[in-house]
Design a protein around this motif. Structure first.
Motif, short mmCIF file in Angstrom:
data_model
loop_
_atom_site.label_atom_id
_atom_site.label_comp_id
_atom_site.label_asym_id
_atom_site.label_seq_id
_atom_site.Cartn_x
_atom_site.Cartn_y
_atom_site.Cartn_z
N ARG A 178 -27.92 -0.58 23.39
CA ARG A 178 -28.30 -1.35 22.20
C ARG A 178 -27.84 -0.62 20.95
NH1 ARG A 178 -34.37 -1.62 21.45
NH2 ARG A 178 -34.02 -0.22 19.68
N GLY A 179 -27.25 -1.38 20.03
CA GLY A 179 -26.69 -0.79 18.83
C GLY A 179 -25.17 -0.75 18.86
N ILE A 180 -24.59 -0.91 20.05
CA ILE A 180 -23.14 -0.98 20.20
C ILE A 180 -22.77 -2.42 20.56
CG2 ILE A 180 -21.12 -0.14 21.46
CD1 ILE A 180 -22.65 2.43 22.00
N ASP A 181 -21.98 -3.07 19.74
CA ASP A 181 -21.62 -4.46 19.97
C ASP A 181 -20.76 -4.61 21.22
OD1 ASP A 181 -22.97 -5.09 17.68
OD2 ASP A 181 -21.19 -5.51 16.47
N PRO A 182 -20.90 -5.71 21.95
CA PRO A 182 -20.00 -5.98 23.08
C PRO A 182 -18.55 -5.91 22.63
CG PRO A 182 -21.81 -7.55 23.08
CD PRO A 182 -21.92 -6.78 21.79
N GLY A 183 -17.73 -5.23 23.43
CA GLY A 183 -16.32 -5.06 23.09
C GLY A 183 -16.02 -3.79 22.32
N PHE A 184 -17.08 -3.04 21.91
CA PHE A 184 -16.89 -1.81 21.14
C PHE A 184 -17.37 -0.57 21.90
CE2 PHE A 184 -16.54 -4.97 17.87
CZ PHE A 184 -15.71 -4.43 16.90
N SER A 185 -17.69 -0.73 23.16
CA SER A 185 -18.24 0.38 23.93
C SER A 185 -17.12 1.26 24.51
CB SER A 185 -19.13 -0.15 25.07
OG SER A 185 -19.76 0.91 25.74
N PHE A 186 -16.27 1.76 23.63
CA PHE A 186 -15.20 2.66 24.04
C PHE A 186 -14.76 3.47 22.83
CE2 PHE A 186 -12.95 -0.84 22.17
CZ PHE A 186 -11.74 -0.35 21.71
N ASN A 187 -14.04 4.53 23.08
CA ASN A 187 -13.55 5.41 22.01
C ASN A 187 -12.15 4.94 21.61
OD1 ASN A 187 -12.19 7.59 20.68
ND2 ASN A 187 -13.72 9.01 21.45
N VAL A 188 -12.04 4.33 20.45
CA VAL A 188 -10.76 3.78 20.03
C VAL A 188 -9.70 4.86 19.88
CG1 VAL A 188 -11.28 3.91 17.55
CG2 VAL A 188 -9.67 2.19 18.39
N GLY A 189 -10.12 6.09 19.57
CA GLY A 189 -9.17 7.17 19.45
C GLY A 189 -8.55 7.55 20.78
N LYS A 190 -9.36 7.66 21.83
CA LYS A 190 -8.83 7.97 23.15
C LYS A 190 -7.93 6.85 23.65
CE LYS A 190 -12.31 11.17 24.88
NZ LYS A 190 -13.23 11.50 26.00
N ALA A 191 -8.34 5.62 23.42
CA ALA A 191 -7.53 4.49 23.87
C ALA A 191 -6.20 4.46 23.13
CB ALA A 191 -8.28 3.18 23.65
N TYR A 192 -6.18 4.98 21.91
CA TYR A 192 -4.98 4.94 21.07
C TYR A 192 -3.96 6.03 21.42
CZ TYR A 192 -5.18 1.60 17.21
OH TYR A 192 -5.13 0.48 16.42
N LEU A 193 -4.33 6.96 22.29
CA LEU A 193 -3.39 8.02 22.61
C LEU A 193 -2.12 7.49 23.24
CD1 LEU A 193 -5.71 10.84 23.97
CD2 LEU A 193 -4.58 10.70 21.76
N ASP A 194 -2.24 6.36 23.98
CA ASP A 194 -1.05 5.78 24.61
C ASP A 194 0.00 5.41 23.57
OD1 ASP A 194 -0.24 3.88 27.35
OD2 ASP A 194 0.54 3.27 25.41
N PRO A 195 -0.33 4.58 22.56
CA PRO A 195 0.70 4.25 21.59
C PRO A 195 1.09 5.40 20.67
CG PRO A 195 -1.36 3.18 21.01
CD PRO A 195 -1.55 3.77 22.36
N LEU A 196 0.27 6.46 20.61
CA LEU A 196 0.63 7.61 19.79
C LEU A 196 1.80 8.39 20.38
CD1 LEU A 196 -0.06 9.49 17.39
CD2 LEU A 196 -1.58 10.72 18.94
N SER A 197 2.01 8.28 21.70
CA SER A 197 3.08 9.04 22.35
C SER A 197 4.43 8.72 21.72
CB SER A 197 3.13 8.71 23.84
OG SER A 197 1.91 9.00 24.47
N PRO A 198 5.30 9.74 21.53
CA PRO A 198 6.65 9.47 21.05
C PRO A 198 7.38 8.49 21.96
CG PRO A 198 6.17 11.82 21.02
CD PRO A 198 5.04 11.16 21.76
N LYS A 199 8.22 7.65 21.39
CA LYS A 199 8.89 6.60 22.15
C LYS A 199 10.30 7.03 22.57
CE LYS A 199 5.29 4.24 21.32
NZ LYS A 199 4.22 4.37 22.32
N PRO A 200 10.84 6.40 23.61
CA PRO A 200 12.22 6.71 24.01
C PRO A 200 13.20 6.39 22.88
CG PRO A 200 11.10 5.38 25.67
CD PRO A 200 10.23 5.37 24.46
N MET A 201 14.12 7.30 22.62
CA MET A 201 15.17 7.04 21.64
C MET A 201 16.25 6.15 22.26
SD MET A 201 15.44 10.82 19.87
CE MET A 201 16.67 10.30 18.67
N PRO A 202 17.09 5.53 21.47
CA PRO A 202 18.17 4.69 22.02
C PRO A 202 18.99 5.45 23.05
CG PRO A 202 18.03 4.41 19.65
CD PRO A 202 17.08 5.53 20.00
N GLY A 203 19.31 4.77 24.15
CA GLY A 203 20.09 5.39 25.20
C GLY A 203 19.24 6.05 26.26
#
Length: 385
Positions: A224-249
């Motif tokens: 109680r106090g955490i809205d449905p859909g917010f029961s996670f750490n947005v920072g940890k979930a965001y580590l995936d897109p934080l990773s450097p991306k493949p360069m061309p080639g």
């Protein structure tokens, strides 16, 4: 002397997180659920790419320029009206086939879009900084606004002090709900002693209940106090897109795997490529902060192989060994150099070069690439085995 105030969040961190998101379509806000929001930008009932891109660009502008809510509304409202996405409308729910009168664009919805996306992006940026600083600032302090408009539960969590890696932050790292204004502030023991504060023995707990997402069937146990859909750490979930991306080639387009999913074949390839980093269950998709031999941090996970649109770009069979060796060099190098390289436009970029075996691995803000060792000389040595 130990720094007393953690460095401020650079806007570029929040911008990088937001721009790394893919696109997801959902008729209902529950169609894209929990951590999926960290991987993809979505607006309920915005069912065309052009429409979503208009809204996404407005949010991006707000992050870059510090746009106010009033300006955000002023700029976006005529665009949405021109596309016919405004007011109440009779629409067909693609999940049920039912026709319903629903709310499309409105001042209230624009406020929710603005508030939720900006708060989440900045919270994710802070978490990346928190992870990099945790050896100096090993604690987090939960802070509620305490102006009489906060949720009672959030007020009760005010001044909860726990180690950065305490599992409590997996579910209680702000934002913890719609329009949540709470934050988490880094601290060290010296700062706590100076203010007469102590690490919390046991955080205040409230009753938990199961929330059933009627759109996906997923059951989430939420305090109680955490809205449905917010029961996670947005920072940890965001580590995936934080990773450097493949360069061309680098790796070619894979099977355009959705940002929130990993097929069995894709997960098998990723396990092989990321084996040197010893990721635990769930960390391949979620990502984790990994530090090289000098302590330099990277977000390691499936995000290394995602395009800017959020699709996986995995190497084919003939490329696989090359990238396997490159990532092994990143994990266990013989030498680390700082090198200047030129991209296709002629721009010079500073990258970290990891050398081992027959392949060198270059990585920097522009992304990453593998290079044959014979052409990977030069630069300044910063570490050597």
């Amino acid at each position: 002397m130990l720094e007393e105030t953690p460095p401020l969040l650079l806007p570029e961190e929040a911008i990088a997180f937001f721009r790394a998101k893919g696109i997801a379509f959902g008729f209902d806000w529950r169609d894209v659920w929990q951590e999926e929001h960290a991987k993809a930008f979505t607006v309920a009932k915005a069912m065309s790419r052009d429409l979503l891109e208009d809204i996404r660009q407005a949010v991006d502008d707000a992050l870059v320029n510090g746009t106010t809510l009033a300006t955000f509304r002023e700029q976006l409202t005529p665009l949405l009206m021109a596309r016919g996405w405004w007011g109440r409308s009779l629409e067909t729910d693609p999940l049920t086939g039912e026709q319903r009168v629903v709310q499309l664009g409105s001042p209230a919805r624009l406020r929710t879009i603005f508030d939720t996306n900006l708060r989440s992006a900045y919270a994710a940026g802070r978490w990346e900084r928190i992870q990099r600083q945790k050896r100096v600032f090993p604690f987090l302090i939960y802070e509620s606004v305490k102006d009489g408009r906060e949720r009672p539960e959030h007020g009760a969590w005010h001044k909860t002090i726990l180690p950065v890696d305490d599992p409590w932050w997996d579910t209680h790292y702000p934002p913890c709900g719609w329009n949540c204004r709470c934050t988490a502030r880094p601290a060290n023991q010296r700062m706590l002693d100076r203010r007469g504060e102590k690490v919390t023995d046991q955080p205040v707990r409230f009753p938990q209940k199961d929330y059933v997402n009627r759109r996906t069937g997923e059951i989430t146990r939420t305090e109680r106090g955490i809205d449905p859909g917010f029961s996670f750490n947005v920072g940890k979930a965001y580590l995936d897109p934080l990773s450097p991306k493949p360069m061309p080639g680098q790796p070619g387009e894979g099977d355009a795997t959705a940002a929130a999913d990993l097929s069995a074949d894709a997960e098998k390839v990723l396990k092989r490529l990321l084996r040197p980093f010893e990721l635990e269950a769930g960390e391949i998709q979620r990502g984790k902060i990994w530090r090289d031999a000098t302590g330099w941090p990277f977000a390691i996970g499936a995000g290394l192989f995602r395009s800017p649109r959020g699709d996986l770009q995995l190497p084919n069979r003939s490329q696989l060994r090359r990238y396997e060796l490159g990532l092994a060099a990143l994990a266990r190098p013989d030498t680390i150099r700082l090198v200047w390289v030129r991209d296709k436009t002629g721009r010079m970029m500073l990258m970290r070069r990891y050398l081992a075996g027959t392949v060198a691995f270059d990585i920097g803000r522009a992304g990453w690439r593998t290079t044959p060792l014979r052409s990977a000389g030069g630069g300044k040595i910063v570490w050597q085995r």
